[in-house]
Design an enzyme around this catalytic site. Structure first.
Site, PDB file in Angstrom:
ATOM      1  N   HIS A   1      35.654  43.197  36.461  1.00 21.29           N
ATOM      2  CA  HIS A   1      35.433  42.494  37.727  1.00 21.29           C
ATOM      3  C   HIS A   1      33.827  43.159  38.181  1.00 21.29           C
ATOM      4  O   HIS A   1      34.112  44.083  38.569  1.00 21.29           O
ATOM      5  CB  HIS A   1      36.086  42.009  38.969  1.00 21.29           C
ATOM      6  CG  HIS A   1      36.314  43.479  40.115  1.00 21.29           C
ATOM      7  ND1 HIS A   1      35.689  43.970  40.929  1.00 21.29           N
ATOM      8  CD2 HIS A   1      37.779  44.273  39.656  1.00 21.29           C
ATOM      9  CE1 HIS A   1      36.452  44.955  41.425  1.00 21.29           C
ATOM     10  NE2 HIS A   1      37.445  44.981  41.394  1.00 21.29           N
TER      11      HIS A   1
ATOM     12  N   ASP B   1      32.162  42.327  41.135  1.00 23.77           N
ATOM     13  CA  ASP B   1      31.527  42.496  42.565  1.00 23.77           C
ATOM     14  C   ASP B   1      32.458  43.754  43.215  1.00 23.77           C
ATOM     15  O   ASP B   1      33.574  44.033  42.127  1.00 23.77           O
ATOM     16  CB  ASP B   1      32.255  41.198  42.961  1.00 23.77           C
ATOM     17  CG  ASP B   1      33.751  40.753  42.999  1.00 23.77           C
ATOM     18  OD1 ASP B   1      34.605  41.348  41.610  1.00 23.77           O
ATOM     19  OD2 ASP B   1      34.584  41.149  43.552  1.00 23.77           O
TER      20      ASP B   1
ATOM     21  N   GLU C   1      36.362  38.820  42.298  1.00 18.31           N
ATOM     22  CA  GLU C   1      38.260  40.198  42.467  1.00 18.31           C
ATOM     23  C   GLU C   1      38.505  40.600  43.935  1.00 18.31           C
ATOM     24  O   GLU C   1      39.033  40.074  44.836  1.00 18.31           O
ATOM     25  CB  GLU C   1      38.437  40.688  41.825  1.00 18.31           C
ATOM     26  CG  GLU C   1      39.984  41.733  40.979  1.00 18.31           C
ATOM     27  CD  GLU C   1      40.157  42.830  42.488  1.00 18.31           C
ATOM     28  OE1 GLU C   1      41.648  43.115  42.485  1.00 18.31           O
ATOM     29  OE2 GLU C   1      38.728  43.437  43.077  1.00 18.31           O
ATOM     30  N   GLU C   2      37.301  40.983  44.889  1.00 22.41           N
ATOM     31  CA  GLU C   2      37.559  41.727  45.910  1.00 22.41           C
ATOM     32  C   GLU C   2      37.724  40.700  46.788  1.00 22.41           C
ATOM     33  O   GLU C   2      38.082  40.730  48.171  1.00 22.41           O
ATOM     34  CB  GLU C   2      36.468  42.625  46.118  1.00 22.41           C
ATOM     35  CG  GLU C   2      36.018  43.794  45.206  1.00 22.41           C
ATOM     36  CD  GLU C   2      37.500  44.726  44.934  1.00 22.41           C
ATOM     37  OE1 GLU C   2      38.185  44.783  45.841  1.00 22.41           O
ATOM     38  OE2 GLU C   2      37.037  46.202  44.518  1.00 22.41           O
TER      39      GLU C   2
ATOM     40  N   HIS D   1      37.223  50.987  48.072  1.00 22.19           N
ATOM     41  CA  HIS D   1      36.820  50.594  49.134  1.00 22.19           C
ATOM     42  C   HIS D   1      36.882  50.861  50.656  1.00 22.19           C
ATOM     43  O   HIS D   1      36.346  50.980  51.546  1.00 22.19           O
ATOM     44  CB  HIS D   1      38.813  49.943  49.310  1.00 22.19           C
ATOM     45  CG  HIS D   1      38.762  48.833  48.687  1.00 22.19           C
ATOM     46  ND1 HIS D   1      39.818  48.127  48.876  1.00 22.19           N
ATOM     47  CD2 HIS D   1      38.225  48.379  47.278  1.00 22.19           C
ATOM     48  CE1 HIS D   1      39.836  46.599  47.588  1.00 22.19           C
ATOM     49  NE2 HIS D   1      39.128  47.588  46.931  1.00 22.19           N
TER      50      HIS D   1
END
Length: 450
Positions: A87, A89, A151-152, A417
């Protein structure tokens, strides 16, 4: 191509791969509400350009959400097709003061590349690109690259995209480059992931704020009541105390407590919560965390009893549990344990399925052989992951005959994250080599899913 030729080709491509990774990291493509989504569009365009450069037929697609990129190249006669997922993003950066360098300006320090998305998951994209560039016109398998754009933020449109493009992306092997390795120097296949239920619980005791001196001592304030309610979610040992959430036995992997404490960044003197093996607590048992609370900030709080307070909870589910049933169990618990008759409202934000992967068979053997070669003979480890990739269950349902290989570029120090996210550059080179060798090994196995 022989293994030595693959090794040489990957080594030749790595400088350009690194440069393109840094270009991707500079794009702040955050799909969360409230952010400038033009950057997500830029990110998709940049990924599409990279895939076109690998000779793929490329489209940017969407289904009511953020843009995803699909790139395809048909298989040689008799060869299998490999779907390669990542992904583009990224997570928001959070408190900028906690970053040692600008989050969207990649910086190398001590062999690691720092920047938001450097590991999660733009390095996953570039590992796919590295493998394609290494083979050039001699690609031994067909490929479908599916690079998601939200995705996030929960992959809300992913299932629709997969359904709409099902025939285009049907594959014999699915490589999901969004997980982690066991340690620096030790590769891993992820064979189980927990599910997730995120929810809000709002508690109200008053219809308006009242003077804390005039009414305190007889009237319960909502914040105190909320704290007492949240405390019921765990027992004294720290195990989850919600009736109905299930667990299962964990993988036979030793995770020494001193290593775990260091990797987690636990403050000295803070005890671990829960009982049993650490891997079971992390991978195959439920976990509940309070992610945030809406209440007056301390610097602005008046001397008044708070009438309502709200918390966001993250519930991680053991493989095999069901998100809908788990949400009902948590909601029932919160409603039953409301202190002093407080009014409790529970609202689901989103959920996602856990998964278990049977990592046996020739395609998994091909992956392990590729890892073993890329890490100079080190045996790969089968691990669970406490985090969630809910769409894996969707892939399992839509393509039941495909072998799903969950791999990744992260390591225990990547801080995905969090502030100061980073990628170990030496391990990234091994991941790129492993993926190229994997394609060669899979080609030797022939078609599986038909």
């Amino acid at each position: 191509m022989s293994e030595s030729e693959v090794r040489a080709a990957v080594a030749r491509e790595l400088p350009g791969v690194r440069a393109d990774l840094e270009r991707l990291v500079r794009i702040p493509g955050i799909a969360f509400e409230g952010f400038d989504h033009s950057h997500v569009e830029r990110s998709a365009e940049a990924v599409a350009e990279l895939l076109r450069g690998c000779g793929l037929d490329v489209r940017i697609v969407r289904s009511g959400g953020q843009p995803a990129v699909i790139g395809t190249k048909p298989a040689p006669p008799g060869a299998p097709t490999v779907l390669m997922y990542a992904h583009h993003d990224v997570q928001p950066v959070g408190d900028l003061s906690l970053w040692e360098s600008e989050p969207f300006e990649p910086v190398e320090r001590d062999g690691r590349l720092y920047g938001r998305g450097a590991a999660d998951d733009k390095a996953g994209i570039m590992a796919h690109v590295a493998a394609l560039r290494a083979f050039g016109d001699r690609l031994p398998v067909g490929v479908v690259l599916f690079i998601e754009g939200e995705e996030e933020y929960g992959s809300d449109s992913l299932e629709r995209l997969l359904a709409e493009h099902r025939e285009e992306i049907a594959s014999d092997v699915i490589v999901i480059a969004d997980s982690t390795n066991w340690d620096v120097g030790v590769p891993a296949l992820t064979t189980s992931l927990r599910g997730v239920v995120n929810l809000f619980v709002e508690l109200r005791t008053l219809d308006h704020a009242v003077h804390s001196g005039m009414f305190g001592g007889a009237v319960p304030d909502a914040l105190t009541a909320l704290v007492r309610l949240l405390a019921t979610l765990h027992d004294d040992a720290g195990d989850v105390a919600v009736e109905g959430l299930t667990g299962r036995a964990g993988a036979e992997v030793d995770y020494p407590e001193d290593r775990f404490r260091a990797e987690a960044g636990l403050v000295e003197g803070v005890a671990l919560i829960g009982t049993g093996r650490i891997t079971e607590r992390l991978w195959t048992r439920p976990a509940v965390a309070v992610l945030g609370i809406d209440a007056p900030a301390t610097g602005e709080a008046p001397n008044a009893l708070v009438p309502a307070a709200k918390a966001k909870l993250s519930v991680r589910l053991a493989p095999g549990d069901d998100p809908k049933r788990a949400y009902d169990a948590v909601r029932t618990h919160l409603e039953r344990h409301a202190p002093w008759g407080a009014r409790v409202t529970v609202t689901l934000e989103h959920d996602g399925d856990p998964c278990v992967i049977d990592a046996s068979g020739p395609m998994f053997d091909a992956a392990r052989a590729a890892f073993r070669a890329a890490w100079d003979g080190t045996e790969p480890v089968d691990i669970g992951v406490g985090g969630s990739i809910p769409f894996i269950a969707t892939f399992q349902e839509m393509f039941p005959q495909a072998a799903i290989l969950v791999t990744g570029v992260e390591d225990p120090h990547a801080r995905a994250h969090g502030p100061n996210e980073s990628l170990h550059l030496g391990e990234f080179a091994r991941v790129c080599l492993a993926e190229a060798l994997l394609l060669a090994n899979v080609a030797g196995q022939g078609r599986r899913a038909g």
